[in-house]
Enzyme design. Sequence first.
Site, short mmCIF file in Angstrom:
data_model
loop_
_atom_site.label_atom_id
_atom_site.label_comp_id
_atom_site.label_asym_id
_atom_site.label_seq_id
_atom_site.Cartn_x
_atom_site.Cartn_y
_atom_site.Cartn_z
N CYS A 1 100.39 79.89 60.54
CA CYS A 1 101.51 78.92 61.43
C CYS A 1 100.91 78.00 62.42
O CYS A 1 99.62 77.89 62.36
CB CYS A 1 102.03 80.06 62.54
SG CYS A 1 102.79 81.42 61.68
N ARG B 1 99.22 74.37 57.34
CA ARG B 1 98.71 75.66 57.60
C ARG B 1 99.79 76.59 57.23
O ARG B 1 99.40 77.96 57.03
CB ARG B 1 98.53 75.61 59.02
CG ARG B 1 97.35 74.88 59.62
CD ARG B 1 97.57 74.73 61.20
NE ARG B 1 97.25 76.20 61.48
CZ ARG B 1 96.09 76.64 62.20
NH1 ARG B 1 95.09 75.69 62.20
NH2 ARG B 1 96.15 77.68 62.69
N TRP C 1 104.77 80.34 58.90
CA TRP C 1 104.33 81.07 57.64
C TRP C 1 104.61 82.65 57.67
O TRP C 1 103.65 83.30 58.70
CB TRP C 1 102.93 81.03 57.41
CG TRP C 1 102.25 81.24 56.08
CD1 TRP C 1 102.33 80.69 54.71
CD2 TRP C 1 101.51 82.49 55.67
NE1 TRP C 1 101.82 81.55 53.82
CE2 TRP C 1 101.40 82.51 54.43
CE3 TRP C 1 101.04 83.37 56.60
CZ2 TRP C 1 100.75 83.68 53.85
CZ3 TRP C 1 100.34 84.49 55.96
CH2 TRP C 1 100.36 84.57 54.62
N ASN D 1 101.35 82.23 67.36
CA ASN D 1 100.54 82.39 66.24
C ASN D 1 99.80 83.71 66.40
O ASN D 1 99.24 84.15 67.14
CB ASN D 1 99.38 81.19 65.69
CG ASN D 1 99.92 80.10 65.56
OD1 ASN D 1 101.08 79.87 65.34
ND2 ASN D 1 99.01 79.05 65.41
N GLY D 2 99.60 84.45 65.20
CA GLY D 2 98.99 85.70 65.03
C GLY D 2 99.84 86.87 64.92
O GLY D 2 101.09 86.54 64.63
N GLU E 1 85.99 80.89 40.28
CA GLU E 1 86.83 79.99 41.07
C GLU E 1 87.53 79.00 40.16
O GLU E 1 88.87 78.69 40.73
CB GLU E 1 85.44 79.11 41.80
CG GLU E 1 85.73 77.85 42.47
CD GLU E 1 86.85 78.10 43.75
OE1 GLU E 1 86.74 79.41 44.23
OE2 GLU E 1 87.62 77.24 44.34
N LYS F 1 91.62 78.51 41.22
CA LYS F 1 92.25 77.54 41.53
C LYS F 1 93.40 77.05 40.59
O LYS F 1 94.52 76.84 40.99
CB LYS F 1 91.34 76.24 41.20
CG LYS F 1 90.13 75.81 42.16
CD LYS F 1 90.68 75.06 43.40
CE LYS F 1 90.86 76.18 44.40
NZ LYS F 1 89.61 76.50 45.14
N GLU G 1 96.33 79.55 41.90
CA GLU G 1 97.09 79.35 43.13
C GLU G 1 97.83 78.09 43.01
O GLU G 1 98.89 77.77 43.92
CB GLU G 1 96.08 79.28 44.39
CG GLU G 1 94.95 78.17 44.39
CD GLU G 1 94.14 78.23 45.50
OE1 GLU G 1 94.50 78.62 46.54
OE2 GLU G 1 92.88 77.78 45.19
N HIS H 1 84.62 95.02 26.30
CA HIS H 1 84.85 96.25 26.96
C HIS H 1 86.38 96.27 27.35
O HIS H 1 86.59 96.99 28.35
CB HIS H 1 84.00 96.55 28.31
CG HIS H 1 82.59 96.30 27.86
ND1 HIS H 1 82.03 97.57 26.82
CD2 HIS H 1 81.38 95.35 27.81
CE1 HIS H 1 80.72 97.01 26.77
NE2 HIS H 1 80.49 95.92 27.20
N LYS I 1 96.61 77.31 54.78
CA LYS I 1 95.22 76.94 54.48
C LYS I 1 94.39 77.63 55.56
O LYS I 1 93.05 77.76 55.01
CB LYS I 1 95.26 75.44 55.28
CG LYS I 1 94.12 74.68 55.31
CD LYS I 1 93.53 74.48 53.89
CE LYS I 1 92.18 73.92 53.78
NZ LYS I 1 91.73 74.16 52.22
#
Length: 611
Positions: free
Chosen positions: A2, A27, A76, A101-102, A484, A488, A491, A507, A606
């Site tokens: 947020c 964010r 968010w 926020n939090g 990585e 990418k 997401e 395996h 973010k």
Amino acid sequence: MCGIVGATAERNVVKILVEGLHRLEYRGYDSAGLALVDGDSAGITAYKRLGKVANLENALKENPHDSHVGIAHTRWATHGKPSETNAHPHLSADSIALVHNGIIENHAELRDMLVAEGYEFVSETDTEVIVHLVHKYFQQQQELFKAVKSAIAQLDGAFALAVLCKDEPNHIVVARSGSPLVIGVGIDENFIASDQLALRQVTDRFIFLEEGDMADVSCDQLNIFDVHGELVEREVVQLDDYADASDKGQFRHYMMKEIFEQPKVVAETLRGRLGKHQVMEEIFGADASSLFDRVKRVQIVACGTSYHTGVITRYWLESIAKVPCNVEIASEFRYRDVVVEPDTIFITISQSGETADTLAALRKAKDIGYTASLTICNAPASSLVRESDLVLMTQAGPEIGVASTKAFTTQLVSLLLFTLVIGRRNGLTPAREQEIVSQLNELSDLCAKTLELADRIKEVSNHFTETTSCLFLGRGMQYPVAMEGALKLKEISYIHAEAYPAGELKHGPLALVDSETPIVAVAPNNDLLEKLKSNLEEVRARGGRLYVFADVNSGFSESDGVTVINVPHVSDVLEPLIYTIPLQLLSYYVAVLRGTDVDQPRNLAKSVTVE
Ligand code: F6R
């Protein structure tokens, strides 16, 4: 996560709040809202809209408003689904408005208590308990600042919050504990935000509140109190011009702009840090040399892309610096029993410097006896930077796209510098260090050359549009590069992607191979190339479609089912830096073709300041 923004000024603050929200949208962005004081105690007006800030902006265009004090928020979702009711600000009795926020951990018991006292809850959020608590104490104490102070004394968890009161229409009260909050200082106007980026259009002077701080902010006064309630002076920091950070320039998306900034930011991260023949170890701070002399082991902790930086660093530390290194995901590290070996340095890696799990891991590390802590971070005023013994800043500049790109490459550069500094205490010869330093001096140009592959990769990305699942393969240091690449792709294009060490295929994962599943392989020309080629033969033999990112000299040729993308030759040490770039481009182009929201992919934020 947020975002919070607030303003108190002689001019109308509505535009400032909306612009701030736009800048914070990266964010978190499932809903947005703002609350404005109507002046002379007439009341508080709140607007909330689901979705993007643009929806809120349109609502405000239809109902133009003039106000000198206001708070705003992008949400968010953590507690309660995305909805207008759950969006902030939350109000109590139409007289107190609050953004937060939090996460409040004891919200359920506080809610029960407040319900028993007659408060009615309209949302499913943890935040609503705070606004009712403030209201309750305001009834008793008749002073907003005192009421906020009493309310936060009841909270367990993390918060940054900003509060307005209809009966005290000229100021905003803010508090921080566990989530960042910054005050923007103006002339006859003051601002608050969870990230200074939100306020760059109105000021370049900032006060970064410390843990436990509260502040009383009006247009002509600014009073800050520390965790003990003492009035304190905090330094006003003037920040350099970040003007272009929130401008996409010629690019359609921030992510692409940031991928193409890599030659520049890699050079920035090296600037002033390399001598003619060696890394200048003063860059880690005055105490670094004596601390580094004691280092016998390294523990790295991070999340997501930053964790992948850590995994690559382990290969460097053990091969170049001959130092044992352990790498762990922060959310795991923070909750497990850890045996600390003597002389171990604890390293955190983070773009934002505010990732809740990484910060909690650092705090735990400080309690359990690591020799020292070092953070590799991109946000100068962040909590990780403030709380670590040693800091090496990446110079990536603000990264706006949710998918991390330039932050990752600059983290790698920074940790390679650390590797060389530790290595020279452990038998790394001056000649070998000089060799790597001269390779680093060429790195920016090599990144630029690698970006020339963009058109070729755009062509190849057409093969991935209908894909539902994809495997990424690498060996040695290319395994974390493959991790990585897979992260990418998943997401931003929402294609399921997994990375495997190529030797592990037989395996289990080989069972997934068919003509529908593209297999991306990372194939530099190194000691493991022949081994990798045999693994890729196993894939071909089962009809798998291969996309090989290969060194120009690695002898791959295209054939039916095998697409080869030639990557410029690079030394073994720098392979992960160079091979990451084409994988970033691949995920970008695939996402664009699939029409996803590249810069703000669904469900992601973010800066992950909650657990
Ligand atoms: C992926 C991504 C995330 C972050 C992770 C840690 O593209 O950006 O996986 O790397 O959330 O964030 P920081 O580096 O800010 O600690």
